[in-house]
Structures are given as C-alpha cells and as structure tokens.
Design a protein around this motif. Structure first.
Motif, short mmCIF file in Angstrom:
data_model
loop_
_atom_site.label_atom_id
_atom_site.label_comp_id
_atom_site.label_asym_id
_atom_site.label_seq_id
_atom_site.Cartn_x
_atom_site.Cartn_y
_atom_site.Cartn_z
N SER A 139 46.33 -32.26 -14.38
CA SER A 139 45.85 -30.92 -14.04
C SER A 139 46.22 -30.55 -12.61
O SER A 139 46.63 -29.42 -12.34
N PHE A 140 46.08 -31.51 -11.70
CA PHE A 140 46.46 -31.25 -10.30
C PHE A 140 47.94 -30.90 -10.20
O PHE A 140 48.33 -29.99 -9.48
N VAL A 141 48.78 -31.62 -10.93
CA VAL A 141 50.23 -31.41 -10.86
C VAL A 141 50.63 -30.11 -11.55
O VAL A 141 51.31 -29.26 -10.97
N VAL A 142 50.19 -29.93 -12.79
CA VAL A 142 50.66 -28.81 -13.60
C VAL A 142 49.97 -27.50 -13.24
O VAL A 142 50.65 -26.48 -13.04
N PHE A 143 48.66 -27.50 -13.15
CA PHE A 143 47.93 -26.25 -12.97
C PHE A 143 47.70 -25.89 -11.51
O PHE A 143 47.76 -24.73 -11.14
N ASP A 144 47.41 -26.91 -10.69
CA ASP A 144 47.09 -26.65 -9.29
C ASP A 144 48.28 -26.79 -8.35
O ASP A 144 48.17 -26.48 -7.16
N LYS A 145 49.40 -27.32 -8.87
CA LYS A 145 50.63 -27.49 -8.09
C LYS A 145 50.39 -28.30 -6.81
O LYS A 145 50.91 -27.99 -5.75
N LYS A 146 49.60 -29.34 -6.92
CA LYS A 146 49.29 -30.20 -5.77
C LYS A 146 50.44 -31.18 -5.55
O LYS A 146 51.10 -31.62 -6.50
N SER A 147 50.65 -31.55 -4.30
CA SER A 147 51.66 -32.56 -3.96
C SER A 147 51.06 -33.94 -4.24
O SER A 147 49.85 -34.10 -4.39
N MET A 148 51.93 -34.95 -4.29
CA MET A 148 51.46 -36.31 -4.53
C MET A 148 50.56 -36.78 -3.38
O MET A 148 49.60 -37.52 -3.60
N LYS A 149 50.86 -36.33 -2.19
CA LYS A 149 50.03 -36.69 -1.03
C LYS A 149 48.61 -36.12 -1.21
O LYS A 149 47.62 -36.81 -0.99
N GLU A 150 48.53 -34.84 -1.64
CA GLU A 150 47.22 -34.21 -1.87
C GLU A 150 46.47 -34.91 -3.00
O GLU A 150 45.26 -35.13 -2.91
N ILE A 151 47.20 -35.28 -4.04
CA ILE A 151 46.58 -35.95 -5.19
C ILE A 151 46.04 -37.31 -4.76
O ILE A 151 44.93 -37.70 -5.14
N ALA A 152 46.81 -38.02 -3.93
CA ALA A 152 46.36 -39.33 -3.44
C ALA A 152 45.04 -39.18 -2.69
O ALA A 152 44.11 -39.97 -2.90
N GLU A 153 44.93 -38.14 -1.87
CA GLU A 153 43.69 -37.91 -1.12
C GLU A 153 42.55 -37.54 -2.06
O GLU A 153 41.44 -38.08 -1.94
N LEU A 154 42.81 -36.62 -2.98
CA LEU A 154 41.77 -36.16 -3.90
C LEU A 154 41.26 -37.28 -4.82
O LEU A 154 40.07 -37.32 -5.15
N MET A 155 42.16 -38.15 -5.23
CA MET A 155 41.80 -39.21 -6.18
C MET A 155 41.37 -40.50 -5.48
O MET A 155 40.94 -41.44 -6.14
N GLY A 156 41.53 -40.56 -4.15
CA GLY A 156 41.14 -41.75 -3.42
C GLY A 156 42.13 -42.90 -3.54
O GLY A 156 41.76 -44.07 -3.44
N PHE A 157 43.41 -42.56 -3.78
CA PHE A 157 44.45 -43.58 -3.88
C PHE A 157 44.89 -44.01 -2.49
O PHE A 157 44.74 -43.27 -1.51
N LYS A 158 45.48 -45.19 -2.40
CA LYS A 158 45.94 -45.77 -1.14
C LYS A 158 46.96 -44.86 -0.45
O LYS A 158 46.88 -44.62 0.75
N ASP A 159 47.95 -44.40 -1.25
CA ASP A 159 48.99 -43.53 -0.69
C ASP A 159 49.64 -42.72 -1.81
O ASP A 159 49.27 -42.86 -2.98
N GLU A 160 50.64 -41.90 -1.45
CA GLU A 160 51.26 -41.04 -2.45
C GLU A 160 52.11 -41.82 -3.45
O GLU A 160 52.36 -41.36 -4.56
N LYS A 161 52.55 -43.02 -3.08
CA LYS A 161 53.31 -43.85 -4.01
C LYS A 161 52.43 -44.24 -5.20
O LYS A 161 52.87 -44.21 -6.35
N VAL A 162 51.18 -44.58 -4.93
CA VAL A 162 50.23 -44.90 -6.01
C VAL A 162 50.02 -43.65 -6.88
O VAL A 162 49.99 -43.74 -8.11
N ALA A 163 49.90 -42.48 -6.24
CA ALA A 163 49.72 -41.23 -6.97
C ALA A 163 50.92 -40.96 -7.88
O ALA A 163 50.75 -40.56 -9.04
N LYS A 164 52.13 -41.22 -7.37
CA LYS A 164 53.35 -41.03 -8.18
C LYS A 164 53.35 -41.96 -9.39
O LYS A 164 53.67 -41.55 -10.50
N ASN A 165 52.99 -43.22 -9.16
CA ASN A 165 52.95 -44.20 -10.26
C ASN A 165 51.91 -43.79 -11.31
O ASN A 165 52.17 -43.88 -12.52
N GLN A 166 50.76 -43.37 -10.85
CA GLN A 166 49.70 -42.94 -11.78
C GLN A 166 50.14 -41.69 -12.54
O GLN A 166 49.91 -41.58 -13.75
#
Length: 190
Positions: A139-166
């Motif tokens: 939903s963050f990617v498709v509907f909200d157009k969030k970057s991987m960095k923003e997603i990492a912060e929102l989801m509490g991931f270590k960094d954007e690489k983890v967000a990309k993998n997820q």
C-alpha cells in the motif's frame, strides 16, 4: 433509468407481468444468450439462466429492493452472469469471464461500473490474503508512492535495503496469490 425501464418496473409492481415480459424477452435475453453461448453454455442453459434472472428481478421489485438508478438490462445481465459462473463452476466447465461481443452503450454505463466494482472486489479479496506487513508495504508503494527509505522508517526496518527486500518478497507473494487463482486473474485482466 431509461423510460422503458421505468415502465417495466411499474408493470412488475402493479402485476402487469405480461407487459413487462414482452420487453424483457427482447433485448436482455439476446445479450444474455450471447454471453452464455460465448462462455461454454448452450441455448437451453442461457434460457434457464435468463428465467432465473427474471425471477430475481421480480423479487427485487416486489420487495422494494430494486434501485431504480440501476440500468435494467445491466441488472439482469449481472444476475445472469453471476448465476452462469456458479453453474459453470459446478459443471466444471471452463468459462471466459470476459465480455467480448457484449454491446455496452452509453445507456449501460452502470453495467461498466458494476463490472469495475466486481474487479475491485476481486482485487481486494486477493489482497486481503496477504500478511498485514505485506499489505502495508505494498500500500505504501502503490497507493502512497512512498520511497523505500520512508517505508523503512514507517515499518521500523533497519534500513531501506531491508525495505526493498521485504517489498520484493511481498510483491512476489502477491503475484503468486493472483496467478494461483486463474479465474480471478482472467477477470482482473478484462
């Protein structure tokens, strides 16, 4: 609603069934037959399904459930189409959930809306099979157009690489869910 439709609905309400049926056995029957014949059915199947759709229409009108903003032909077609899909599934026939050859005029825009609603419902049904984390990420990617960095912060991931993998994992899983459901995939493509 077209003037014909208003007259037909009023005929059903007042018990003038023969007048209503004269119209209903013309154009709507032709369209429903065409759909069923194009989707593994016979003329007898089409006539049976049409009869069932007529009964549903009469029940809706008599019980005050029919929304007069609906296009009458579209309502009958939707009921018949859903009925045929159920019957065909039971008979284990392969049908195309497409509307190739079905004439949709400007007066049946409501039918297009109903079809889009069903496609959206199908999408939501499949999307809801995902884990909550995947729903959020996609939903963050498709509907909200969030970057991987923003997603990492929102989801509490270590960094954007983890967000990309997820994101990759979730996208791959959702693709599998959709591709495993052949009927839904066909319906969503139309």
């Amino acid at each position: 609603m077209k003037d014909n439709s208003k007259i037909i609905i009023e005929c059903i309400r007042t018990g003038k069934n023969n007048e209503a049926l004269k119209y209903l056995y013309k154009d709507p029957l032709r369209k429903i037959r065409k759909f069923i014949l194009m989707n593994s059915g016979t003329l007898d199947d089409a006539d049976d399904v049409f009869q069932d759709a007529i009964i549903v229409l009469f029940q809706y009108v008599k019980n005050g459930k029919y929304n007069e903003e609906y296009d009458l032909d579209g309502f009958l077609f939707r009921v018949a189409k859903n009925s045929w899909i159920d019957i065909a599934r039971k008979k284990q026939k392969v049908i195309k959930a497409s509307f190739i050859g079905f004439d949709i005029s400007d007066e049946t825009d409501h039918l297009n809306d109903l079809i889009k609603d069903e496609q959206l419902n199908t999408f939501h049904f499949l999307f809801n099979k995902l884990e909550d984390n995947c729903k959020k990420i996609l939903s963050f990617v498709v509907f909200d157009k969030k970057s991987m960095k923003e997603i990492a912060e929102l989801m509490g991931f270590k960094d954007e690489k983890v967000a990309k993998n997820q994101h990759y994992r979730c996208k791959k899983y959702f693709t599998k869910i959709v591709s495993d459901n052949k009927e839904a995939l066909t319906f969503l493509k139309n």
